[in-house]
Design a protein around this motif. Structure first.
Motif, mmCIF file in Angstrom:
data_model
loop_
_atom_site.group_PDB
_atom_site.id
_atom_site.type_symbol
_atom_site.label_atom_id
_atom_site.label_comp_id
_atom_site.label_asym_id
_atom_site.label_seq_id
_atom_site.Cartn_x
_atom_site.Cartn_y
_atom_site.Cartn_z
ATOM 1 N N THR A 73 0.847 -1.203 0.000
ATOM 2 C CA THR A 73 0.000 0.000 0.000
ATOM 3 C C THR A 73 0.879 1.248 0.000
ATOM 4 O OG1 THR A 73 -1.729 -1.164 1.203
ATOM 5 C CG2 THR A 73 -1.830 1.239 1.230
ATOM 6 N N GLU A 74 1.830 1.271 0.942
ATOM 7 C CA GLU A 74 2.730 2.419 1.056
ATOM 8 C C GLU A 74 3.571 2.605 -0.205
ATOM 9 O OE1 GLU A 74 5.735 2.631 4.437
ATOM 10 O OE2 GLU A 74 3.764 2.901 5.403
ATOM 11 N N ILE A 92 1.531 4.112 -2.954
ATOM 12 C CA ILE A 92 1.275 5.547 -2.754
ATOM 13 C C ILE A 92 2.504 6.373 -3.157
ATOM 14 C CG2 ILE A 92 0.767 7.324 -1.015
ATOM 15 C CD1 ILE A 92 -0.880 5.017 0.433
ATOM 16 N N ASN A 93 3.677 5.905 -2.752
ATOM 17 C CA ASN A 93 4.918 6.596 -3.131
ATOM 18 C C ASN A 93 5.141 6.569 -4.635
ATOM 19 O OD1 ASN A 93 5.420 7.165 -0.479
ATOM 20 N ND2 ASN A 93 6.690 5.336 -0.155
ATOM 21 N N GLU A 110 3.104 9.198 -6.468
ATOM 22 C CA GLU A 110 3.671 10.552 -6.412
ATOM 23 C C GLU A 110 4.720 10.765 -7.497
ATOM 24 O OE1 GLU A 110 2.956 13.449 -4.982
ATOM 25 O OE2 GLU A 110 1.161 12.319 -4.432
ATOM 26 N N ILE A 136 -6.179 7.806 -5.534
ATOM 27 C CA ILE A 136 -5.071 7.384 -4.672
ATOM 28 C C ILE A 136 -5.360 7.739 -3.219
ATOM 29 C CG2 ILE A 136 -3.519 9.409 -4.807
ATOM 30 C CD1 ILE A 136 -2.358 5.771 -5.163
ATOM 31 N N GLU A 137 -6.090 8.811 -3.057
ATOM 32 C CA GLU A 137 -6.443 9.182 -1.689
ATOM 33 C C GLU A 137 -7.386 8.135 -1.083
ATOM 34 O OE1 GLU A 137 -7.918 13.234 -1.216
ATOM 35 O OE2 GLU A 137 -8.649 12.637 0.772
ATOM 36 N N SER A 172 -5.424 5.045 -0.373
ATOM 37 C CA SER A 172 -4.594 5.107 0.835
ATOM 38 C C SER A 172 -5.463 4.976 2.087
ATOM 39 C CB SER A 172 -3.758 6.387 0.851
ATOM 40 O OG SER A 172 -4.593 7.508 0.993
ATOM 41 N N LYS A 173 -6.696 5.445 2.021
ATOM 42 C CA LYS A 173 -7.611 5.251 3.151
ATOM 43 C C LYS A 173 -8.002 3.786 3.317
ATOM 44 C CE LYS A 173 -10.000 9.678 3.411
ATOM 45 N NZ LYS A 173 -10.943 10.312 2.480
ATOM 46 N N GLY A 221 -6.532 1.024 1.825
ATOM 47 C CA GLY A 221 -5.416 0.080 1.902
ATOM 48 C C GLY A 221 -5.763 -1.218 1.195
#
Ligand SMILES: Nc1ncnc2c1ncn2[C@@H]1O[C@H](COP(=O)(O)OP(=O)(O)O)[C@@H](O)[C@H]1O
Ligand SMILES: [Mg+2]
Lengths: 451, 250
Positions: free
Chosen positions: A31-32, A35-36, A39, A56-57, A60-61, A63
C-alpha cells in the motif's frame, strides 16, 4: 469434505503461502509503496489527474484489504501482494505465445499486453460503421468516453477500483453507436508475461448505446514468464436503453497467474445484458461483478463456471442491484473443485424499495471431488420491496454414485463415467455461450481438463 | 454360462441374499419371481457389480471367469447387461454419445478398433426401430424427462445396442401398458439366440406370456425356494405368494 465453512481463511492462507515458498518473500508494505510510486509517476499518466488523485487518496484510506475485510475474508490478497512488485513492466510476450492464446478466428481482436493497449498486435483496422475501438489513453477527448469513464466504478467502494483508477496506463474503449448491430464478436485479449514481478492495471470501457447490439469477449492469459503478474483489471460497461450485450470472460491464467477482475455494469431501460464468466485456471482469481439495473424492464443473466485444482483459489463476488420495478435477473454459477483448491461464491442481490415486481433468481451448484477441497458459498438477498419473486439455492456434493454406476454398468470405465458427468455438469453453463466458435473452444478446454 | 453357488450378500450388515444357487446355460431364459423385498433387485445389483453390497459367501462364475472379482465395467465388457428397475436420469449426457463411448470401450476391451461413425449410426437406427424408440428420445439426455415406459424401452434399446451375452431384466415390465409390454418383449425375443441367455425378473406372470421361460424360480427372503417349468408362474399367479409360504412352512 467441507461445505459452507465460514472460517476457512486459515486454510486459504496456508494454501497460498505453500505455493509461494519457492521464493523469498520480502514483506513489503505494498500500500505504502504504491502511494509513493503514484507521487513519482503521476505526471506521466494520461488523463484526468484530479480523478487519479481522488483515487489514490481513497486507496490510501482503504489500503489493500486483509482478511479482516468482510468482502475479502476468504482470500488473503494482502499476502499475495506482499512481494516486490513493479507497477508496470516491459513485456516479453513472443509471437508464438500470442498465437497460443488466440481463440477466435472470426472476431475483431484487441490485444492488451501487460495492461497496455497494443495497436500492433490488434486487428481492428477495418471496423464497420458505428463502432469505435481505441486505446483509452487516446480517447480522453471523446465525448462518449468523457460521459462514461469512471462513472460506474466508484473508487470509494473497493481498494482495487481505486488502485486501477489511480494507476491505469491503458486499456480499450469500445463504443457501439446508437442502433448499431454488430454480429462479429469483439475479442479483448489480455495477455501478460513480465520480466519481473508486476502489478498491472488495465482499464476498459464499453459503451453500448441505445438499441445497439454487440458481443464482447474478454480473455485473460498469463504466459510463462520470469516475473509474477498480478492483474488488477477493471471493465466498466454501459448498456443503453433497448441495447443488448453478450459479454464473455475466459480466464485461463495458468498455475502462476493472479487476476483480480472487476466488472462494473450499468443498464438502462429494457436493455439485456448477459455476462458469462469461465475461470479455467489461475493461482488466484477474484471476480467482482457488479451490475446496476437502473430502470424498468431490464433483463440480466449472470452465468459462471469455475474449475479449480491444485492450490488454486477462485473467489466470485457478484452483486445485482435492482433499483427499479419490473426487472428480471437470473444467475447460475457452478464449480468443480479438485485437490486442495478452494472456491468461494458470494452472491448478493439487492432489491430496493422501488423495485416492485422484481424477479431475481440465483443458483450456485458445486461438485467437490476431493476431501481437501473447500467450497464456500454465501447467497445474500436483501429485499426492501414487498411484491417480488426472489429465490436462491446452493448445493455442494460429490458426483452421484447412482449415475456413475449406471454408466459403468454399460461398460464405461470409472474415469470416463466421471468425465462424462463432470462435462454434463459444466454443460449447463457452457450452453449459454452463443458464439459457436467460443463455445467449441471452451468445450475443448473442459474436455481436455478432465481427460 | 452363469453359475451362482451359495451366494450371500448383505448391505449395512443386513443379510439380504442368503444362499442363492442358480445355473443358467447359453440359449436359456430364466424367470425369477418373488414378492416385494425378497431380494430380486439385490441379486441383479450384485451380479452387475454394485459396490455397496458386500458378498459374504459364495461364488459366481460367468463363462469361466470369477464375476465377483471384476469391476462393473469389466462385467459389462464381458457381456453382462442389467436393465435397471429404476433407470437413472442423467441430464447433460446425451444417450447417443454415452452409448458410443460404451460401445467403443467394450470394443477396446476386446481389442477391436472404435466403430466407424456411419456404422454406429446405422446400428442406432436399426435398434431404435426394434424397440420403436422415438429418434428424438435417443438423442436426448439419458432418460431425462422420459416417461416410465420410455425409460424401460430405452433400457432395451441400450441392450440391443450392446448385444450382451447375459441380460438381466429387472422388472422391465412393471408400469408398462400392454402395447409397451409387447414391444419390450418383442425386442427381447428378437435378441434371443443360442449364444446368449436372459434372466427375467418379474412380479407378474403377464410378461411370461410374451417371453417364454425355460425355468421359473421363486425367490423368497433371499433364497430360491422353488424352481420349476413355466407352469410354475401360472400356479403362482393363481394361488398368490401365500402358497409359497405354506409350502415351505414359513
Ligand atoms: N440400499 C439398501 N439399504 C438397505 N436395505 C436395502 C437396500 N437395498 C435393498 N434393501 C433391502 O433389501 C431387501 C431386498 O430388496 P430388493 O432387492 O430391492 O427386493 P426386490 O427387488 O425383490 O423387491 C429389502 O428388505 C430392502 O429393504
Ligand atoms: Mg426390485
Amino acid at each position: 469434505m467441507r461445505a459452507v465453512i465460514l472460517s476457512l481463511s486459515k486454510y486459504l492462507c496456508s494454501s497460498i503461502e505453500g505455493s509461494f515458498n519457492m521464493e523469498t518473500i520480502t514483506k513489503i508494505n505494498t500500500t505504502e509503496k504504491l502511494i509513493n510510486a503514484f507521487e513519482s509517476s503521476k505526471n506521466s499518466l494520461f488523463g484526468d489527474l484530479e480523478l487519479r488523485e481522488q483515487a489514490i487518496e481513497s486507496f490510501s484510506k482503504q489500503g489493500i484489504p486483509n482478511r479482516k475485510h468482510e468482502e475479502y475474508k476468504y482470500v488473503n490478497v494482502e499476502l499475495l501482494l506482499k512481494r516486490d512488485f513493479a507497477i508496470s513492466t516491459a513485456t516479453t510476450v513472443t509471437a508464438e505465445q500470442m498465437a497460443n492464446v488466440q481463440m477466435l478466428k472470426d472476431a475483431f481482436v484487441v490485444v492488451i499486453e501487460n495492461g497496455n493497449f497494443s495497436k500492433n498486435l490488434s486487428s481492428i483496422a477495418s471496423l464497420p460503421k458505428g463502432i469505435n475501438i481505441q486505446n483509452i489513453a487516446e480517447a480522453t477527448g471523446n465525448a462518449a468516453f468523457q460521459k462514461h469513464y469512471a462513472k460506474y466504478a466508484d473508487v470509494n467502494n473497493d481498494a482495487f477500483i481505486a488502485m486501477n483508477t489511480a494507476f491505469t496506463s491503458g486499456g480499450v474503449f469500445i463504443h457501439i453507436e446508437k442502433n448499431t448491430v454488430i454480429e462479429k464478436p469483439i475479442h479483448i485479449l489480455h495477455v501478460s508475461s513480465a520480466a519481473e514481478n508486476a502489478i498491472i492495471n488495465p482499464r476498459n470501457l464499453m459503451v453500448v448505446e441505445e438499441n445497439a447490439q454487440a458481443k464482447i469477449v474478454e480473455s485473460f492469459a498469463t504466459v510463462a514468464s520470469a516475473g509474477k503478474v498480478f492483474n488488477n483489471a477493471l471493465t466498466e460497461i454501459f448498456i443503453g436503453a433497448n441495447a443488448n450485450l453478450q459479454h464473455y470472460k475466459i480466464q485461463d491464467e495458468n498455475e502462476a497467474g493472479m487476476l483480480l477482475n472487476t466488472t462494473q455494469a450499468y443498464q438502462e431501460k429494457q436493455s439485456v445484458f448477459s455476462t458469462n464468466n469461465f475461470t479455467l485456471s489461475g493461482l488466484f482469481v477474484r471476480n467482482n461483478l457488479n451490475i446496476v439495473l437502473d430502470d424498468e424492464f431490464i433483463e440480466t443473466h449472470l452465468n459462471g463456471l469455475y474449475l479449480t485444482r491444485g492450490n488454486q483459489v477462485v473467489d466470485n463476488h457478484t452483486l445485482v442491484d435492482h433499483r427499479k420495478p419490473n426487472c428480471n435477473s437470473n444467475e447460475l454459477y457452478k464449480g468443480i473443485i479438485e485437490d486442495k483448491s478452494a472456491a468461494t461464491f458470494n452472491g448478493k442481490i439487492f432489491v430496493r424499495k422501488d423495485a416492485q415486481k422484481t424477479n431475481a433468481f440465483q443458483s450456485n451448484k458445486n461438485i467437490l471431488l476431493s476431501d481437501d477441497g473447500t467450497i464456500n458459498t454465501k447467497p445474500q438477498l436483501e429485499i426492501y420491496a414487498d411484491d417480488v419473486k426472489c429465490s436462491h439455492g446452493t448445493s455442494t456434493g460429490k458426483l452421484d454414485e447412482d449415475k456413475i454406476f449406471y454408466l459403468r454398468a454399460r461398460g464405461l470405465s470409472e474415469t470416463s463415467a466421471k468425465k462424462l458427468l463432470m462435462h454434463a455438469f459444466a454443460s449447463e453453463v457452457v450452453e449459454n455461450i452463443k458464439i459457436e466458435e467460443l463455445r467449441d473452444y471452451v468445450e475443448e478446454k473442459i474436455t481436455g481438463r478432465f481427460a | 454360462m452363469l453359475s451362482i453357488k451359495n451366494l450371500h450378500a448383505s448391505i449395512d450388515g443386513k443379510e439380504i441374499l442368503r444362499g442363492i444357487n442358480l445355473e443358467i446355460k447359453a440359449g436359456e431364459v430364466h424367470a425369477i419371481m418373488g414378492p416385494n423385498g425378497s431380494g430380486k433387485s439385490t441379486l441383479s445389483a450384485v451380479l452387475a457389480g454394485r459396490e455397496e453390497y458386500e458378498v459374504t459367501e459364495g461364488e459366481v462364475i460367468f463363462n469361466g471367469k470369477n464375476l465377483l472379482e471384476l469391476a462393473p465395467e469389466d462385467r459389462a465388457r464381458e457381456g453382462v447387461f442389467l436393465a435397471f428397475q429404476y433407470p437413472v436420469e442423467i441430464p447433460g449426457v446425451s444417450n447417443i454419445n454415452f452409448l458410443k463411448t460404451a460401445l467403443n470401450e467394450i470394443r477396446a476391451y476386446k481389442g477391436l478398433p472404435p466403430m466407424e461413425a456411419k456404422d454406429f449410426l446405422a446400428l442406432v437406427k436399426e435398434k431404435q426401430k426394434l424397440v420403436e424408440l422415438d429418434g428424438k428420445l435417443a438423442n436426448r439426455s439419458v432418460n431425462e424427462g422420459f416417461s416410465g415406459g420410455e425409460k424401460k424401452r430405452n433400457e432395451i434399446f441400450q441392450m440391443a445396442m450392446l448385444s450382451p451375452k447375459l441380460a438381466i431384466l429387472d422388472e422391465t415390465d412393471s408400469g408398462l401398458d400392454i402395447d409397451a409390454l409387447r414391444i419390450v418383449a418383442g425386442g427381447v425375443n428378437t435378441l434371443k439366440s443360442k449364444e446368449n441367455a436372459t434372466i427375467v425378473i418379474t412380479h407378474y406372470q403377464r410378461l411370461l406370456d410374451y417371453i417364454i421361460p425355460d425355468m421359473v424360480h421363486i425367490l423368497y427372503k433371499g433364497q430360491i425356494v422353488k424352481s420349476g417349468p413355466k407352469e410354475l408362474a401360472l400356479e403362482l399367479e393363481e394361488k398368490g405368494y401365500d402358497f409359497i409360504k405354506e409350502e415351505i412352512g414359513a
